[in-house]
Design a protein around this motif. Sequence first.
Motif, PDB file in Angstrom:
ATOM      1  N   ALA A   1      -4.452 -28.194  40.681  1.00  0.00           N
ATOM      2  CA  ALA A   1      -3.974 -28.796  38.918  1.00  0.00           C
ATOM      3  C   ALA A   1      -3.384 -27.997  38.482  1.00  0.00           C
ATOM      4  O   ALA A   1      -3.255 -26.879  37.561  1.00  0.00           O
TER       5      ALA A   1
ATOM      6  N   GLY B   1      -3.464 -27.832  34.334  1.00  0.00           N
ATOM      7  CA  GLY B   1      -4.828 -26.928  34.501  1.00  0.00           C
ATOM      8  C   GLY B   1      -3.944 -25.718  34.466  1.00  0.00           C
ATOM      9  O   GLY B   1      -4.760 -24.850  33.577  1.00  0.00           O
ATOM     10  N   THR B   2      -2.950 -25.463  34.853  1.00  0.00           N
ATOM     11  CA  THR B   2      -2.238 -24.448  34.854  1.00  0.00           C
ATOM     12  C   THR B   2      -1.554 -23.855  34.593  1.00  0.00           C
ATOM     13  O   THR B   2      -1.455 -23.175  33.055  1.00  0.00           O
TER      14      THR B   2
ATOM     15  N   ARG C   1      -1.447 -26.151  30.986  1.00  0.00           N
ATOM     16  CA  ARG C   1      -2.103 -25.496  30.373  1.00  0.00           C
ATOM     17  C   ARG C   1      -2.704 -24.033  29.986  1.00  0.00           C
ATOM     18  O   ARG C   1      -2.658 -23.821  28.555  1.00  0.00           O
ATOM     19  N   ALA C   2      -3.062 -23.200  30.942  1.00  0.00           N
ATOM     20  CA  ALA C   2      -3.495 -22.039  30.716  1.00  0.00           C
ATOM     21  C   ALA C   2      -2.610 -21.000  30.537  1.00  0.00           C
ATOM     22  O   ALA C   2      -2.516 -20.370  29.920  1.00  0.00           O
TER      23      ALA C   2
ATOM     24  N   LEU D   1      -0.315 -32.194  27.268  1.00  0.00           N
ATOM     25  CA  LEU D   1      -0.712 -32.886  28.185  1.00  0.00           C
ATOM     26  C   LEU D   1       0.282 -33.566  29.244  1.00  0.00           C
ATOM     27  O   LEU D   1       0.533 -35.012  28.679  1.00  0.00           O
TER      28      LEU D   1
END
Length: 87
Positions: free
Chosen positions: A45, A48-49, A51-52, A65
């Motif tokens: 993902a 997701g990575t 965003r982290a 996003l």
Amino acid sequence: MNVEEEVGKLKEEIQRLGQKQPDGSHKVTFGVLFNDDCCANIFEALVGTLRAAKKRKIVTYDGELLLQGVHDNVEITLLPPPAVAAA
């Protein structure tokens, strides 16, 4: 792979694919990251990575996003490590 490990790998991939800037940062577009075969094999993902990493102030980019196609030209900046103050 845990989140810290994935963020570390993300940093390596941005350095590999991106352009080094005079301030020590590296820049790459989302499309280059997303379409790279090596990245596709590492990250389940990628969004997701990213965003982290953004939450940890390791990378910066416009928006929350990123979507493939729509945001291919969005620049992702891997921030340079903070300078260590001399005592």
